[in-house]
Design a protein around this motif. Structure first.
Motif, PDB file in Angstrom:
ATOM      1  N   LEU A  72       0.671  -1.389   0.221  1.00 19.98           N
ATOM      2  CA  LEU A  72      -0.349  -0.214  -0.293  1.00 19.98           C
ATOM      3  C   LEU A  72       0.791   1.465   0.048  1.00 19.98           C
ATOM      4  N   SER A  73       0.721   1.878  -1.194  1.00 22.11           N
ATOM      5  CA  SER A  73       1.164   3.261  -1.345  1.00 22.11           C
ATOM      6  C   SER A  73       0.408   4.353  -0.767  1.00 22.11           C
ATOM      7  N   VAL A  74       0.847   5.565   0.004  1.00 20.21           N
ATOM      8  CA  VAL A  74       0.223   6.205   0.567  1.00 20.21           C
ATOM      9  C   VAL A  74       1.406   7.970   0.383  1.00 20.21           C
ATOM     10  N   PRO A  75       0.058   9.369   0.153  1.00 19.90           N
ATOM     11  CA  PRO A  75       1.472  10.444   0.333  1.00 19.90           C
ATOM     12  C   PRO A  75       1.690  10.512   1.471  1.00 19.90           C
ATOM     13  N   GLU A  76       2.682  11.730   1.912  1.00 19.47           N
ATOM     14  CA  GLU A  76       2.748  11.896   3.103  1.00 19.47           C
ATOM     15  C   GLU A  76       2.151  12.997   3.492  1.00 19.47           C
ATOM     16  N   GLY A  77       1.649  12.981   4.868  1.00 11.00           N
ATOM     17  CA  GLY A  77       0.394  13.545   5.121  1.00 11.00           C
ATOM     18  C   GLY A  77      -1.178  12.764   4.539  1.00 11.00           C
ATOM     19  N   ALA A  78      -0.740  11.712   3.708  1.00 10.75           N
ATOM     20  CA  ALA A  78      -2.230  11.331   3.718  1.00 10.75           C
ATOM     21  C   ALA A  78      -3.028   9.953   4.770  1.00 10.75           C
ATOM     22  N   ILE A  79      -3.628   9.707   4.822  1.00 15.59           N
ATOM     23  CA  ILE A  79      -4.032   9.117   5.629  1.00 15.59           C
ATOM     24  C   ILE A  79      -3.826   7.661   5.140  1.00 15.59           C
ATOM     25  N   ALA A  80      -3.393   6.430   5.653  1.00 16.13           N
ATOM     26  CA  ALA A  80      -3.437   4.744   5.194  1.00 16.13           C
ATOM     27  C   ALA A  80      -4.421   4.296   6.222  1.00 16.13           C
ATOM     28  N   SER A  81      -4.889   3.422   5.877  1.00 13.40           N
ATOM     29  CA  SER A  81      -6.122   2.595   5.825  1.00 13.40           C
ATOM     30  C   SER A  81      -5.721   0.968   5.887  1.00 13.40           C
ATOM     31  N   LEU A  82      -5.765  -0.227   7.027  1.00 14.43           N
ATOM     32  CA  LEU A  82      -5.138  -1.080   6.688  1.00 14.43           C
ATOM     33  C   LEU A  82      -6.202  -1.916   7.445  1.00 14.43           C
ATOM     34  N   ASN A  83      -6.478  -3.171   6.821  1.00 19.66           N
ATOM     35  CA  ASN A  83      -7.635  -3.199   7.008  1.00 19.66           C
ATOM     36  C   ASN A  83      -7.739  -4.734   7.732  1.00 19.66           C
ATOM     37  N   CYS A  84      -8.106  -5.825   8.490  1.00 20.92           N
ATOM     38  CA  CYS A  84      -8.162  -7.243   8.991  1.00 20.92           C
ATOM     39  C   CYS A  84      -9.179  -8.005   9.117  1.00 20.92           C
ATOM     40  N   THR A  85      -9.650  -9.074   8.615  1.00 20.64           N
ATOM     41  CA  THR A  85     -10.487  -9.870   8.886  1.00 20.64           C
ATOM     42  C   THR A  85     -10.641 -11.194   9.347  1.00 20.64           C
ATOM     43  N   ASP A 138     -14.344   2.152  17.781  1.00 17.88           N
ATOM     44  CA  ASP A 138     -13.076   3.012  17.858  1.00 17.88           C
ATOM     45  C   ASP A 138     -11.745   3.447  19.219  1.00 17.88           C
ATOM     46  N   LYS A 139     -10.680   2.972  19.044  1.00 17.20           N
ATOM     47  CA  LYS A 139      -9.395   3.906  20.211  1.00 17.20           C
ATOM     48  C   LYS A 139      -8.349   4.590  19.667  1.00 17.20           C
ATOM     49  N   GLU A 140      -8.441   5.042  19.741  1.00 18.43           N
ATOM     50  CA  GLU A 140      -7.019   6.503  19.298  1.00 18.43           C
ATOM     51  C   GLU A 140      -6.501   6.222  19.988  1.00 18.43           C
ATOM     52  N   ASP A 141      -5.118   5.969  19.490  1.00 18.74           N
ATOM     53  CA  ASP A 141      -3.229   6.806  20.355  1.00 18.74           C
ATOM     54  C   ASP A 141      -3.000   7.489  19.648  1.00 18.74           C
ATOM     55  N   GLY A 142      -2.763   9.467  19.516  1.00 18.73           N
ATOM     56  CA  GLY A 142      -1.836   9.888  19.313  1.00 18.73           C
ATOM     57  C   GLY A 142      -2.630   9.845  16.830  1.00 18.73           C
ATOM     58  N   ARG A 143      -1.412   9.528  16.531  1.00 19.87           N
ATOM     59  CA  ARG A 143      -1.513   9.166  15.015  1.00 19.87           C
ATOM     60  C   ARG A 143      -2.665   8.024  14.437  1.00 19.87           C
ATOM     61  N   PHE A 144      -2.910   7.137  15.542  1.00 16.53           N
ATOM     62  CA  PHE A 144      -3.432   5.895  15.282  1.00 16.53           C
ATOM     63  C   PHE A 144      -5.087   5.538  15.933  1.00 16.53           C
ATOM     64  N   THR A 145      -5.738   4.825  15.026  1.00 22.73           N
ATOM     65  CA  THR A 145      -6.871   4.799  15.246  1.00 22.73           C
ATOM     66  C   THR A 145      -7.161   3.182  14.724  1.00 22.73           C
ATOM     67  N   ALA A 146      -7.430   2.466  15.672  1.00 23.97           N
ATOM     68  CA  ALA A 146      -7.683   0.793  15.584  1.00 23.97           C
ATOM     69  C   ALA A 146      -9.274   1.236  15.705  1.00 23.97           C
ATOM     70  N   GLN A 147     -10.271   0.717  15.101  1.00 19.67           N
ATOM     71  CA  GLN A 147     -11.368  -0.422  14.846  1.00 19.67           C
ATOM     72  C   GLN A 147     -11.603  -1.409  14.588  1.00 19.67           C
ATOM     73  N   LEU A 148     -13.064  -1.335  15.202  1.00 22.07           N
ATOM     74  CA  LEU A 148     -13.135  -2.919  15.493  1.00 22.07           C
ATOM     75  C   LEU A 148     -14.502  -3.002  15.710  1.00 22.07           C
ATOM     76  N   ILE A 168      -3.761   5.356   9.840  1.00 17.78           N
ATOM     77  CA  ILE A 168      -2.439   6.164  10.401  1.00 17.78           C
ATOM     78  C   ILE A 168      -3.201   7.258   9.747  1.00 17.78           C
ATOM     79  N   ARG A 169      -3.046   8.544  10.476  1.00 22.39           N
ATOM     80  CA  ARG A 169      -3.707   9.795  10.133  1.00 22.39           C
ATOM     81  C   ARG A 169      -2.034  10.316   9.939  1.00 22.39           C
ATOM     82  N   ASP A 170      -1.851  11.656   9.441  1.00 18.93           N
ATOM     83  CA  ASP A 170      -0.929  12.225   8.848  1.00 18.93           C
ATOM     84  C   ASP A 170       0.210  11.554   8.522  1.00 18.93           C
ATOM     85  N   SER A 171       0.217  10.579   7.471  1.00 21.69           N
ATOM     86  CA  SER A 171       1.392   9.371   7.813  1.00 21.69           C
ATOM     87  C   SER A 171       2.603   9.842   7.552  1.00 21.69           C
TER      88      SER A 171
END
Lengths: 112, 112
Positions: A11-24, A55-65, A76-79
């Motif tokens: 997965l490639s994202v530009p600096e400053g973008a939001i990266a979204s990672l998924n898991c099932t 949701d659970k947030e920790d700095g730039r990271f947010t986990a969603q369940l 990951i915000r502001d990658s």
């Protein structure tokens, strides 16, 4: 063996973008979920743990369940380029002990 | 130093030889795990231990032996190394149920 799957990378994202990672995951009784980051040649390190729906947030990271959908994600915000790594989703499938099952990982590249 | 340490970090051995990978943790965690990580397979559980003198097989136990006579140590022995056991091996430990696992630095094993 129950399965944990992640969105295929890289997965490639530009600096400053939001990266979204998924898991099932396939095991409905799983109650504990973890995101690890692994730099090339290094060991996995814990980023986030999540146990309840929402949701659970920790700095730039947010986990969603979402247990009903058997889905967990990491935003990951502001990658930053330093976020470039492989991200591993882990599910503890044994509620009476410890049985961590890891997904194959998603490789993230943050482009300057 | 507190934490979980593995030794050696790198090992080259010949086919058929016995080799032991060491893992030591200073947290007094109940659970300890051995994983191997290979391209295309992610992290796969070899053996785990819930407490001293209690061990159990994981997903890929064949060709490996473990013991846990003391809470802090969890050595992994390859009885007769094969080329297919060339991999990066990670030891991890975890406290009580449902908490995260912490990883050692890894041992890169090459069987020639």
């Amino acid at each position: 063996q129950k399965e944990v799957e992640q969105n295929s990378g890289p997965l490639s994202v530009p600096e400053g973008a939001i990266a979204s990672l998924n898991c099932t995951y396939s095991d409905r009784v799983s109650q504990s979920f973890f995101w690890y980051r692994q730099y090339s040649g290094k060991s996995p390190e814990l980023i986030m743990s999540i146990y309840s729906n929402g949701d659970k947030e920790d700095g730039r990271f947010t986990a969603q369940l979402n247990k009903a959908s058997q889905y967990v994600s990491l935003l990951i915000r502001d990658s930053q380029p330093s976020d470039s790594a492989t991200y591993l989703c882990a599910v503890n499938q044994d509620n009476y002990g410890q049985n961590f099952v890891f997904g194959p990982g998603t490789r993230l590249s943050v482009l300057p | 130093d507190a934490g979980i340490t593995q030794s050696p970090r790198y090992k080259i051995t010949e086919t058929g030889r016995q080799v032991t990978l060491m893992c030591h943790q200073t947290w007094s965690h109940s659970y300890m795990f051995w994983y191997r990580q290979d391209l295309g397979h992610g992290l796969r559980l070899i053996y785990y231990s819930a407490a001293a003198d209690i061990t159990d097989k994981g997903e890929v136990p064949d060709g490996y032996v473990v013991s846990r006579s003391k809470t802090e140590n969890f050595p992994l022995t390859l009885e007769s190394a094969t080329r297919s056991q060339t991999s990066v091996y990670f030891c991890a430990s975890s406290d009580s149920d449902s908490t995260e696992a912490f990883f050692g630095q890894g041992t890169r094993l090459t069987v020639v």
